[in-house]
Design a protein around this motif. Structure first.
Motif, PDB file in Angstrom:
ATOM      1  N   GLY A   1     -93.133  -1.787 -67.530  1.00  0.00           N
ATOM      2  CA  GLY A   1     -92.977  -3.235 -67.431  1.00  0.00           C
ATOM      3  C   GLY A   1     -93.665  -3.968 -68.563  1.00  0.00           C
ATOM      4  O   GLY A   1     -94.785  -3.650 -68.955  1.00  0.00           O
ATOM      5  N   GLY A   2     -93.006  -4.932 -69.117  1.00  0.00           N
ATOM      6  CA  GLY A   2     -93.548  -5.690 -70.240  1.00  0.00           C
ATOM      7  C   GLY A   2     -92.412  -6.281 -71.041  1.00  0.00           C
ATOM      8  O   GLY A   2     -91.260  -6.297 -70.608  1.00  0.00           O
ATOM      9  N   LYS A   3     -92.707  -6.763 -72.222  1.00  0.00           N
ATOM     10  CA  LYS A   3     -91.693  -7.399 -73.042  1.00  0.00           C
ATOM     11  C   LYS A   3     -90.845  -6.366 -73.768  1.00  0.00           C
ATOM     12  O   LYS A   3     -91.331  -5.337 -74.212  1.00  0.00           O
ATOM     13  CB  LYS A   3     -92.345  -8.338 -74.054  1.00  0.00           C
ATOM     14  CG  LYS A   3     -92.889  -9.624 -73.444  1.00  0.00           C
ATOM     15  CD  LYS A   3     -93.312 -10.600 -74.518  1.00  0.00           C
ATOM     16  CE  LYS A   3     -93.765 -11.924 -73.893  1.00  0.00           C
ATOM     17  NZ  LYS A   3     -94.170 -12.903 -74.916  1.00  0.00           N
ATOM     18  N   THR A   4     -89.569  -6.661 -73.870  1.00  0.00           N
ATOM     19  CA  THR A   4     -88.686  -5.867 -74.708  1.00  0.00           C
ATOM     20  C   THR A   4     -87.729  -6.819 -75.400  1.00  0.00           C
ATOM     21  O   THR A   4     -87.621  -7.994 -75.032  1.00  0.00           O
ATOM     22  CB  THR A   4     -87.932  -4.803 -73.891  1.00  0.00           C
ATOM     23  OG1 THR A   4     -87.270  -3.904 -74.783  1.00  0.00           O
ATOM     24  CG2 THR A   4     -86.914  -5.444 -72.957  1.00  0.00           C
TER      25      THR A   4
ATOM     26  N   PHE B   1     -86.218   1.390 -66.921  1.00  0.00           N
ATOM     27  CA  PHE B   1     -87.239   0.342 -66.908  1.00  0.00           C
ATOM     28  C   PHE B   1     -88.123   0.548 -65.686  1.00  0.00           C
ATOM     29  O   PHE B   1     -87.648   0.454 -64.548  1.00  0.00           O
ATOM     30  CB  PHE B   1     -86.596  -1.043 -66.860  1.00  0.00           C
ATOM     31  CG  PHE B   1     -85.768  -1.377 -68.063  1.00  0.00           C
ATOM     32  CD1 PHE B   1     -86.355  -1.867 -69.215  1.00  0.00           C
ATOM     33  CD2 PHE B   1     -84.395  -1.197 -68.041  1.00  0.00           C
ATOM     34  CE1 PHE B   1     -85.591  -2.177 -70.327  1.00  0.00           C
ATOM     35  CE2 PHE B   1     -83.621  -1.501 -69.144  1.00  0.00           C
ATOM     36  CZ  PHE B   1     -84.219  -1.990 -70.298  1.00  0.00           C
ATOM     37  N   ASP B   2     -89.387   0.831 -65.914  1.00  0.00           N
ATOM     38  CA  ASP B   2     -90.348   0.992 -64.822  1.00  0.00           C
ATOM     39  C   ASP B   2     -91.000  -0.358 -64.534  1.00  0.00           C
ATOM     40  O   ASP B   2     -91.086  -1.224 -65.415  1.00  0.00           O
ATOM     41  CB  ASP B   2     -91.407   2.022 -65.231  1.00  0.00           C
ATOM     42  CG  ASP B   2     -92.239   2.486 -64.044  1.00  0.00           C
ATOM     43  OD1 ASP B   2     -91.841   2.200 -62.896  1.00  0.00           O
ATOM     44  OD2 ASP B   2     -93.276   3.133 -64.264  1.00  0.00           O
ATOM     45  N   GLU B   3     -91.471  -0.519 -63.279  1.00  0.00           N
ATOM     46  CA  GLU B   3     -92.107  -1.782 -62.882  1.00  0.00           C
ATOM     47  C   GLU B   3     -91.251  -2.960 -63.322  1.00  0.00           C
ATOM     48  O   GLU B   3     -91.676  -3.858 -64.050  1.00  0.00           O
ATOM     49  CB  GLU B   3     -93.516  -1.880 -63.496  1.00  0.00           C
ATOM     50  CG  GLU B   3     -94.434  -0.724 -63.166  1.00  0.00           C
ATOM     51  CD  GLU B   3     -94.813  -0.667 -61.684  1.00  0.00           C
ATOM     52  OE1 GLU B   3     -94.547  -1.647 -60.968  1.00  0.00           O
ATOM     53  OE2 GLU B   3     -95.351   0.363 -61.252  1.00  0.00           O
ATOM     54  N   VAL B   4     -89.998  -2.958 -62.870  1.00  0.00           N
ATOM     55  CA  VAL B   4     -89.017  -3.934 -63.351  1.00  0.00           C
ATOM     56  C   VAL B   4     -89.456  -5.366 -63.071  1.00  0.00           C
ATOM     57  O   VAL B   4     -89.053  -6.294 -63.783  1.00  0.00           O
ATOM     58  CB  VAL B   4     -87.642  -3.642 -62.722  1.00  0.00           C
ATOM     59  CG1 VAL B   4     -87.645  -3.907 -61.225  1.00  0.00           C
ATOM     60  CG2 VAL B   4     -86.550  -4.448 -63.396  1.00  0.00           C
ATOM     61  N   GLY B   5     -90.314  -5.577 -62.068  1.00  0.00           N
ATOM     62  CA  GLY B   5     -90.773  -6.928 -61.764  1.00  0.00           C
ATOM     63  C   GLY B   5     -91.529  -7.574 -62.910  1.00  0.00           C
ATOM     64  O   GLY B   5     -91.569  -8.804 -63.024  1.00  0.00           O
ATOM     65  N   GLY B   6     -92.126  -6.760 -63.783  1.00  0.00           N
ATOM     66  CA  GLY B   6     -92.870  -7.300 -64.918  1.00  0.00           C
ATOM     67  C   GLY B   6     -92.081  -7.338 -66.206  1.00  0.00           C
ATOM     68  O   GLY B   6     -92.620  -7.669 -67.264  1.00  0.00           O
ATOM     69  N   LEU B   7     -90.792  -7.014 -66.142  1.00  0.00           N
ATOM     70  CA  LEU B   7     -89.976  -6.961 -67.350  1.00  0.00           C
ATOM     71  C   LEU B   7     -89.707  -8.363 -67.881  1.00  0.00           C
ATOM     72  O   LEU B   7     -89.341  -9.266 -67.126  1.00  0.00           O
ATOM     73  CB  LEU B   7     -88.653  -6.251 -67.034  1.00  0.00           C
ATOM     74  CG  LEU B   7     -87.701  -6.006 -68.201  1.00  0.00           C
ATOM     75  CD1 LEU B   7     -88.339  -5.107 -69.247  1.00  0.00           C
ATOM     76  CD2 LEU B   7     -86.400  -5.394 -67.694  1.00  0.00           C
ATOM     77  N   GLN B   8     -89.895  -8.530 -69.190  1.00  0.00           N
ATOM     78  CA  GLN B   8     -89.634  -9.817 -69.830  1.00  0.00           C
ATOM     79  C   GLN B   8     -88.800  -9.587 -71.078  1.00  0.00           C
ATOM     80  O   GLN B   8     -89.020  -8.620 -71.813  1.00  0.00           O
ATOM     81  CB  GLN B   8     -90.939 -10.517 -70.227  1.00  0.00           C
ATOM     82  CG  GLN B   8     -91.861 -10.844 -69.070  1.00  0.00           C
ATOM     83  CD  GLN B   8     -93.149 -11.478 -69.560  1.00  0.00           C
ATOM     84  OE1 GLN B   8     -93.178 -12.162 -70.582  1.00  0.00           O
ATOM     85  NE2 GLN B   8     -94.221 -11.259 -68.834  1.00  0.00           N
ATOM     86  N   PHE B   9     -87.856 -10.472 -71.309  1.00  0.00           N
ATOM     87  CA  PHE B   9     -87.047 -10.408 -72.521  1.00  0.00           C
ATOM     88  C   PHE B   9     -87.432 -11.575 -73.417  1.00  0.00           C
ATOM     89  O   PHE B   9     -87.441 -12.729 -72.986  1.00  0.00           O
ATOM     90  CB  PHE B   9     -85.562 -10.489 -72.179  1.00  0.00           C
ATOM     91  CG  PHE B   9     -85.052  -9.286 -71.430  1.00  0.00           C
ATOM     92  CD1 PHE B   9     -84.832  -8.089 -72.083  1.00  0.00           C
ATOM     93  CD2 PHE B   9     -84.820  -9.356 -70.067  1.00  0.00           C
ATOM     94  CE1 PHE B   9     -84.373  -6.985 -71.397  1.00  0.00           C
ATOM     95  CE2 PHE B   9     -84.357  -8.258 -69.374  1.00  0.00           C
ATOM     96  CZ  PHE B   9     -84.139  -7.061 -70.040  1.00  0.00           C
ATOM     97  N   SER B  10     -87.766 -11.261 -74.655  1.00  0.00           N
ATOM     98  CA  SER B  10     -88.175 -12.312 -75.584  1.00  0.00           C
ATOM     99  C   SER B  10     -86.971 -13.032 -76.189  1.00  0.00           C
ATOM    100  O   SER B  10     -87.130 -14.041 -76.859  1.00  0.00           O
ATOM    101  CB  SER B  10     -89.027 -11.710 -76.709  1.00  0.00           C
ATOM    102  OG  SER B  10     -88.332 -10.660 -77.354  1.00  0.00           O
ATOM    103  N   ASP B  11     -85.759 -12.517 -75.946  1.00  0.00           N
ATOM    104  CA  ASP B  11     -84.551 -13.144 -76.478  1.00  0.00           C
ATOM    105  C   ASP B  11     -83.744 -13.744 -75.342  1.00  0.00           C
ATOM    106  O   ASP B  11     -83.502 -13.084 -74.333  1.00  0.00           O
ATOM    107  CB  ASP B  11     -83.678 -12.107 -77.210  1.00  0.00           C
ATOM    108  CG  ASP B  11     -84.474 -11.283 -78.210  1.00  0.00           C
ATOM    109  OD1 ASP B  11     -85.162 -10.359 -77.751  1.00  0.00           O
ATOM    110  OD2 ASP B  11     -84.398 -11.574 -79.402  1.00  0.00           O
TER     111      ASP B  11
END
Length: 675
Positions: free
Chosen positions: A248-251, A276-286
């Motif tokens: 989880g994090g930015k991609t 994508f692990d920990e999908v709740g924390g996934l962020q897209f910078s675009d």
């Protein structure tokens, strides 16, 4: 058949291709060696169930690793050994590229740090995987002093023995699969992942196996949400060298799809599975990322710059649901852990399967046994080879889809069935009942997606009664979703006087309520408890004020001040508000005063003003669908909604009897069926 019998059969049928999984962990804990290297060596020297031979084999493996495995911090020492001895054996990973200027194959050694070793073309022809990601191998390096003061490398390869599967005879594997029953093969696959199949139920085995479908099926979109500690990401991190796990994090779009600055294709073009692990924390910078994901998950292609590119990577999303599923379903939907910008209906509709992670047991030590399973690399290669095949159309041999499955639903179910068949029946032999089992399992996972879309998007996704037709018997079989099979909110039969069901508005969604009213002789006191918010309290006050002004139409010789009215609101969906419920509240009060029950399985919709002016029900179709889903057979609503009849789907009209009322007391009269 016991696990011991499966072990023995695996040893006999796949010699050198299976390994005892607990041995891998024992050695790995003491040496930072890739699993592929370990399992290959253990498979070569420990492919036996004789304890004495096992001990000898383990010592041999440890000796080989100690002498020849190259660690990056020992690279210069190893190069020196090659120079001083003239020849030295190493274990390292070799990548090969074709140098177009030299018209030669050039190899690089990952840990040793060499990048310009010339490779014989016969070696590349024999081991083509050298060009596609590299191969771990036992290599005899030789020193070439004649190359001093020239562009050529001082090091060359004298002998090369791969310790990864550098080529695979898929036909041989398919033929040997026939030596196993379906259940034996299922157990062997689970043992290959590292689990003891005897610790799990039949359904749990299939849940674990379903995690493998993205590895064997191209462009497969899979989601699993559940509690922590159930091993959701383990498979994509440890089992296949062709999958990548993104925590989880930015991609970015450039990382996932294509970097316009370098022209380098992103993860979807370089891996079989992007997880994508920990999908709740996934962020897209675009801002365009979600749209590109939607396009890719639909068609396997994406546009970036002026080009449209295709890729084969399956997309996997795993994460945690912190609440119990029953609680989530009462108040929200099963995609709630997703980031807000990914709770996009079109994106969610592209998922082929939603695995119920809450059914998977949390990992415990007894789940990992001492059974034999395929060497990880062998397993990874044969499932990768099977990605080139498809079993999508085999359903047509025996079954047809029901009316509620649209084209996207059918495609999702077909891909899941294809994946299960490739994993369990790579030889192409299966029974009708096995195919039926996979079809129902696949339809359940896709229906779970549609059920959540229905909660999020309303009537657009109302077709969730998935079924299939047996072409031989002409019988239509409906496939349920376990967590949706709870009892309905509105039970059959007559309820106590004062009990009424209604549907209100709550912060952009609709919520069902059960209203229980007690009318006792008193002094005109009114009280409402359990209310979800100010909107329902205001609706209650409106209903009381209206009834106080019009009580003589109900009972000529009485006023509302002769009663104490106590209302309790039961709120099964944990809504925060309850707007547009004043008519339902009034019907409950009247029912309590008269001591007469509301008609069976009825829902009262509508709101009114203090003077009794009725307001047409908003979002009527969605509320009717929720009423039907809650168990209603009759719905009372304002006559103003008659003009909306053309918008109501025929299937809803078949399920519900609609009763129109012209004023609040008419609603009470028709709900209680007063002559």
């Amino acid at each position: 058949m016991t696990t011991e019998d499966v072990d023995q059969k695996a040893l006999d049928v796949f010699p050198g291709r299976v390994v005892r999984k607990d041995l891998v962990q024992d050695i790995k804990s003491g040496a930072n060696v890739p699993t592929y290297v370990l399992e290959y060596l253990i498979g070569q020297y420990c492919a036996t169930d004789d304890e004495e031979s096992l001990e000898e084999g383990l010592e041999k493996v440890k000796e080989i690793l100690s002498k020849h495995f190259v660690r990056p911090d020992e690279a210069e020492f190893v190069k020196s050994e090659v120079r001083e001895r003239g020849r030295y054996r190493v274990i390292d990973k070799v990548n090969v590229r074709l140098d177009e200027q030299q018209d030669a194959y050039i190899g690089s050694f990952v840990n040793l740090g060499l990048s310009d070793v010339e490779i014989n073309e016969h070696l590349v022809s024999k081991h083509p995987k050298l060009l596609g990601g590299g191969v771990w191998a036992i290599i005899d390096l030789e020193y070439l002093p004649d190359n001093a003061n020239s562009p050529k490398s001082l090091f060359g390869i004298d002998s090369f023995k791969p310790i990864q599967v550098s080529n695979l005879d898929l036909d041989q594997l398919k033929d040997r699969r026939r030596e196993f029953t379906r259940d034996e093969w299922l157990d062997l696959l689970l043992q290959s992942i590292g689990y003891d199949p005897s610790a799990f139920s039949e359904r749990e085995k299939f849940l674990f196996l379903t995690r493998c479908i993205p590895l064997v099926e191209s462009n497969y979109n899979y989601v699993e949400l559940g509690p922590r500690g159930t091993g959701k990401s383990y498979l994509y991190r440890e089992i296949s060298p062709h999958s990548i796990l993104i925590s989880g994090g930015k991609t970015t779009v450039a990382k996932l799809f294509l970097n316009l600055n370098t022209g380098r294709i992103g993860l979807v073009g370089r891996w079989d599975v992007v997880a994508f692990d920990e999908v709740g924390g996934l962020q897209f910078s675009d801002s365009e990322a979600v749209q590109m994901l939607k396009d890719y998950m639909e068609s396997g292609s994406f546009s970036r710059g002026t080009e449209e590119l295709t890729a084969q990577a399956s997309m996997v999303y795993v994460g945690n649901i912190d609440l119990d599923v029953e609680g989530v379903l009462k108040s929200s939907h099963l995609f709630e852990p997703f980031p807000e910008d990914m709770q996009d209906l079109a994106l969610i509709d592209r998922f082929h399967y939603y695995l119920p992670g809450w059914e998977v047991p949390k990992m415990r030590s007894e789940f990992f046994g001492d059974q034999f399973g395929f060497i990880v690399d062998y397993f990874a290669e044969f499932v990768r080879e099977l990605r080139k095949e498809s079993y999508s159309d085999v359903i047509n041999e025996e079954f047809a889809f029901g009316d509620h499955l649209n084209q996207r639903d059918e495609r999702a179910v077909r891909k899941t069935v294809s994946g299960l068949l490739k994993l369990l029946h790579p030889h192409g032999e299966y029974t009708k009942e096995e195919l039926r089992e996979y079809l129902e399992f696949a339809m359940e996972g896709r229906r779970r997606v549609k059920e959540q879309l229905k909660r999020m998007g309303g009537m657009e996704y109302r077709a969730v009664e998935f079924s299939y037709l047996d072409l031989e018997t002409k019988e239509e079989i409906y496939v349920p979703v376990p967590e949706e099979a709870d009892e309905t909110l509105i039970p059959p039969g007559t309820q106590q006087p004062g009990t009424v069901y209604t549907i209100g508005n709550s912060e952009g969604r609709h919520a069902p309520f059960r209203i229980e009213t007690q009318a006792l002789p008193g002094s005109g006191k009114t009280n409402i408890s359990g209310t979800p918010g100010s909107d329902m309290k205001e609706s209650f006050e409106t209903a009381c004020d209206y009834l106080q002004a019009n009580m003589r139409e109900l009972r000529r010789d009485e006023t509302l001040e002769e009663y104490n009215i106590n209302v309790q609101v039961l709120n099964p969906s944990d809504a925060n508000e309850g707007g547009e419920t004043s008519v339902g509240l009034l019907v409950g009060i009247v029912s309590g005063i008269l001591g007469r029950p509301v008609r069976s399985q009825a829902v009262v919709l509508g709101a009114m003003s203090l003077m009794g002016e009725l307001v047409a029900v908003s979002s009527l179709v969605d509320k009717l669908q929720l009423a039907a889903d809650s168990g209603a057979k009759t719905v009372l609503l304002p006559a103003k909604n008659k003009e909306d009849m053309a918008k109501i789907p025929d299937e809803l009209l078949d399920q519900l009897q609609l009763v129109f009322y012209t004023d609040p007391l008419d609603a009470a009269s028709k709900a209680i069926q007063i002559d």
